[in-house]
Design a protein around this motif. Structure first.
Motif, mmCIF file in Angstrom:
data_model
loop_
_atom_site.group_PDB
_atom_site.id
_atom_site.type_symbol
_atom_site.label_atom_id
_atom_site.label_comp_id
_atom_site.label_asym_id
_atom_site.label_seq_id
_atom_site.Cartn_x
_atom_site.Cartn_y
_atom_site.Cartn_z
ATOM 1 N N SER A 16 0.563 -0.923 0.279
ATOM 2 C CA SER A 16 0.020 -0.195 0.176
ATOM 3 C C SER A 16 0.408 1.443 0.060
ATOM 4 O O SER A 16 0.596 1.964 -0.490
ATOM 5 N N ARG A 17 2.508 1.168 0.163
ATOM 6 C CA ARG A 17 3.341 2.374 0.567
ATOM 7 C C ARG A 17 3.138 2.076 -1.181
ATOM 8 O O ARG A 17 3.994 4.078 -1.362
ATOM 9 N N VAL A 19 2.564 4.256 -4.475
ATOM 10 C CA VAL A 19 0.742 5.039 -4.403
ATOM 11 C C VAL A 19 2.047 5.791 -5.581
ATOM 12 O O VAL A 19 2.864 6.274 -5.584
ATOM 13 N N GLY A 21 1.001 8.959 -8.908
ATOM 14 C CA GLY A 21 0.036 9.436 -9.917
ATOM 15 C C GLY A 21 -0.009 9.288 -11.361
ATOM 16 O O GLY A 21 1.260 8.918 -12.226
ATOM 17 N N TRP A 32 -1.266 -3.063 -10.952
ATOM 18 C CA TRP A 32 -1.337 -0.940 -10.419
ATOM 19 C C TRP A 32 -2.743 -1.294 -10.678
ATOM 20 O O TRP A 32 -3.574 -1.223 -11.704
ATOM 21 N N ALA A 35 -6.803 3.628 -7.091
ATOM 22 C CA ALA A 35 -7.296 3.479 -5.575
ATOM 23 C C ALA A 35 -8.501 3.435 -5.503
ATOM 24 O O ALA A 35 -9.346 3.956 -6.229
ATOM 25 N N ASP A 59 -5.175 8.719 -8.984
ATOM 26 C CA ASP A 59 -3.282 7.980 -8.442
ATOM 27 C C ASP A 59 -3.941 6.450 -8.000
ATOM 28 O O ASP A 59 -4.500 5.769 -8.118
ATOM 29 N N TRP A 60 -2.512 5.772 -8.342
ATOM 30 C CA TRP A 60 -2.877 4.157 -8.621
ATOM 31 C C TRP A 60 -1.660 3.568 -7.643
ATOM 32 O O TRP A 60 -0.313 3.702 -7.440
ATOM 33 N N GLN A 61 -2.311 2.473 -7.249
ATOM 34 C CA GLN A 61 -2.076 2.163 -6.646
ATOM 35 C C GLN A 61 -2.045 0.148 -6.679
ATOM 36 O O GLN A 61 -2.030 -0.201 -7.096
#
Length: 73
Positions: A16-17, A19, A21, A32, A35, A59-61
């Motif tokens: 989760s850290r 991330v 954009g 990916w 969010a 934002d992509w996680q």
């Protein structure tokens, strides 16, 4: 050098850290997703540009890191 992560068996919080954009460079190879929308994941390689989603910046996680085996297929 292409960095990849192994399949993390334990630490979900570590993923989760990661991330990134839209418009930034992908920090690590993996699956990916926007969010909050894990089912809409894309496979991206480190260094590629993070894409738009539904014509807007998001934002992509990191959902899942890729292993070396994944890169060969």
């Amino acid at each position: 050098m292409l960095r990849i992560v192994g399949q993390p068996a334990v630490d979900r919080s570590r993923r989760s850290r990661f991330v990134a954009g839209t418009g930034s460079h992908c920090p690590i190879s993996g699956i990916w997703a926007p969010a909050g929308e894990a089912e809409k994941g894309l496979q991206l390689l480190e260094g590629s540009i993070m894409p738009v989603h539904d014509n807007s910046a998001v934002d992509w996680q990191l959902v899942q890191g890729l292993t070396r085996r994944d890169l060969r297929s």
